[in-house]
Scaffold this motif. Structure first.
Motif, PDB file in Angstrom:
ATOM      1  N   THR A  54       6.457  -4.040  -6.946  1.00 47.68           N
ATOM      2  CA  THR A  54       7.870  -4.254  -7.264  1.00 47.68           C
ATOM      3  C   THR A  54       7.980  -5.568  -8.015  1.00 47.68           C
ATOM      4  OG1 THR A  54       8.567  -3.089  -5.270  1.00 47.68           O
ATOM      5  CG2 THR A  54      10.200  -4.490  -6.327  1.00 47.68           C
ATOM      6  N   THR A 109       9.799  -0.776 -10.419  1.00 47.66           N
ATOM      7  CA  THR A 109       8.749  -0.381  -9.489  1.00 47.66           C
ATOM      8  C   THR A 109       7.639   0.298 -10.276  1.00 47.66           C
ATOM      9  OG1 THR A 109      10.414  -0.059  -7.775  1.00 47.66           O
ATOM     10  CG2 THR A 109       8.251   0.876  -7.361  1.00 47.66           C
ATOM     11  N   TRP A 110       6.423  -0.025  -9.928  1.00 47.92           N
ATOM     12  CA  TRP A 110       5.226   0.469 -10.594  1.00 47.92           C
ATOM     13  C   TRP A 110       4.276   1.027  -9.541  1.00 47.92           C
ATOM     14  CZ3 TRP A 110       5.572  -0.553 -15.832  1.00 47.92           C
ATOM     15  CH2 TRP A 110       6.523  -1.510 -16.194  1.00 47.92           C
ATOM     16  N   THR A 111       3.427   1.957  -9.912  1.00 48.12           N
ATOM     17  CA  THR A 111       2.426   2.477  -8.974  1.00 48.12           C
ATOM     18  C   THR A 111       1.047   2.427  -9.617  1.00 48.12           C
ATOM     19  OG1 THR A 111       2.734   4.755  -9.728  1.00 48.12           O
ATOM     20  CG2 THR A 111       4.025   4.054  -7.811  1.00 48.12           C
ATOM     21  N   GLU A 113       7.425   3.547 -12.366  1.00 50.64           N
ATOM     22  CA  GLU A 113       7.998   4.525 -11.449  1.00 50.64           C
ATOM     23  C   GLU A 113       9.522   4.565 -11.534  1.00 50.64           C
ATOM     24  OE1 GLU A 113       7.036   5.866  -7.004  1.00 50.64           O
ATOM     25  OE2 GLU A 113       7.857   3.839  -7.117  1.00 50.64           O
ATOM     26  N   ALA A 163      -4.360   2.809  -3.259  1.00 46.38           N
ATOM     27  CA  ALA A 163      -3.190   2.959  -4.114  1.00 46.38           C
ATOM     28  C   ALA A 163      -2.108   2.023  -3.621  1.00 46.38           C
ATOM     29  CB  ALA A 163      -2.704   4.398  -4.085  1.00 46.38           C
ATOM     30  N   GLY A 164      -1.263   1.638  -4.542  1.00 49.82           N
ATOM     31  CA  GLY A 164      -0.218   0.706  -4.153  1.00 49.82           C
ATOM     32  C   GLY A 164       1.028   0.864  -4.992  1.00 49.82           C
ATOM     33  N   ARG A 165       2.033   0.157  -4.563  1.00 50.05           N
ATOM     34  CA  ARG A 165       3.318   0.114  -5.262  1.00 50.05           C
ATOM     35  C   ARG A 165       3.619  -1.356  -5.534  1.00 50.05           C
ATOM     36  NH1 ARG A 165       5.695   3.722  -2.682  1.00 50.05           N
ATOM     37  NH2 ARG A 165       5.790   5.200  -4.388  1.00 50.05           N
ATOM     38  N   ILE A 224      -1.809   1.343 -14.166  1.00 50.56           N
ATOM     39  CA  ILE A 224      -0.494   1.074 -13.599  1.00 50.56           C
ATOM     40  C   ILE A 224       0.540   1.909 -14.336  1.00 50.56           C
ATOM     41  CG2 ILE A 224       1.253  -0.706 -13.206  1.00 50.56           C
ATOM     42  CD1 ILE A 224      -1.099  -2.707 -12.986  1.00 50.56           C
ATOM     43  N   ARG A 257       0.852  -1.191   0.000  1.00 49.52           N
ATOM     44  CA  ARG A 257       0.000   0.000   0.000  1.00 49.52           C
ATOM     45  C   ARG A 257       0.883   1.234   0.000  1.00 49.52           C
ATOM     46  NH1 ARG A 257      -3.882   0.035   4.793  1.00 49.52           N
ATOM     47  NH2 ARG A 257      -4.517   1.913   3.723  1.00 49.52           N
ATOM     48  N   ARG A 258       0.376   2.332  -0.564  1.00 49.13           N
ATOM     49  CA  ARG A 258       1.102   3.596  -0.518  1.00 49.13           C
ATOM     50  C   ARG A 258       0.132   4.721  -0.195  1.00 49.13           C
ATOM     51  NH1 ARG A 258       1.070   6.945  -5.241  1.00 49.13           N
ATOM     52  NH2 ARG A 258      -0.149   5.979  -6.878  1.00 49.13           N
TER      53      ARG A 258
END
Length: 124
Positions: free
Chosen positions: A67, A121-123, A104, A63-65, A101, A47-48
């Motif tokens: 990897t 890394t993606w958000t 990042e 929202a999330g990140r 998506i 989570r972010r």
């Protein structure tokens, strides 16, 4: 429809990546990867923070990140993994309204013992 749990979000990301490899799935979660890290795409999801979108201070979106970590015996294989993950995730909306998506950041592909490793890394 209720929002997806983190486990469901992770499963959706793994499924989207593995759809690129129907004959031999590559993406796994970190628990599965611990058993055999070779030639794998290890997917983690966290989570972010997202600023509240309402004046009440209630956050209305999750929202999330993501990897994606790559490990392979050949550097070229890591490069292929990156391309496949990019095609599977970038600007996509996955089932459960997960996305869009966005890319990042990434780390360079480097040797690590007898494997080559790298990550993106993606958000969302």
């Amino acid at each position: 429809m209720s929002p997806l749990t983190e486990e469901q979000q992770l499963a959706a990301v793994v499924a989207a990546i593995n759809a690129r490899y129907p004959e031999r799935p590559r993406a796994v979660d970190s628990d599965t990867a611990a058993k055999d890290p070779r030639n794998k795409i290890v997917v983690s999801l966290y989570r972010r923070f997202v600023a509240p979108t309402r004046r009440s201070g209630i956050v209305t979106v999750s929202a999330g990140r993501i990897t994606t970590q790559y490990a392979a015996a050949l550097k070229a294989t890591v490069s292929d993994f990156r391309g496949e993950v990019r095609a599977a995730l970038e600007e996509q909306i996955l089932p459960g309204d997960l996305g869009p998506i966005a890319f990042e950041s990434s780390t360079a592909t480097e040797p690590d013992g007898d494997l080559f490793v790298g990550s993106d890394t993606w958000t969302f």
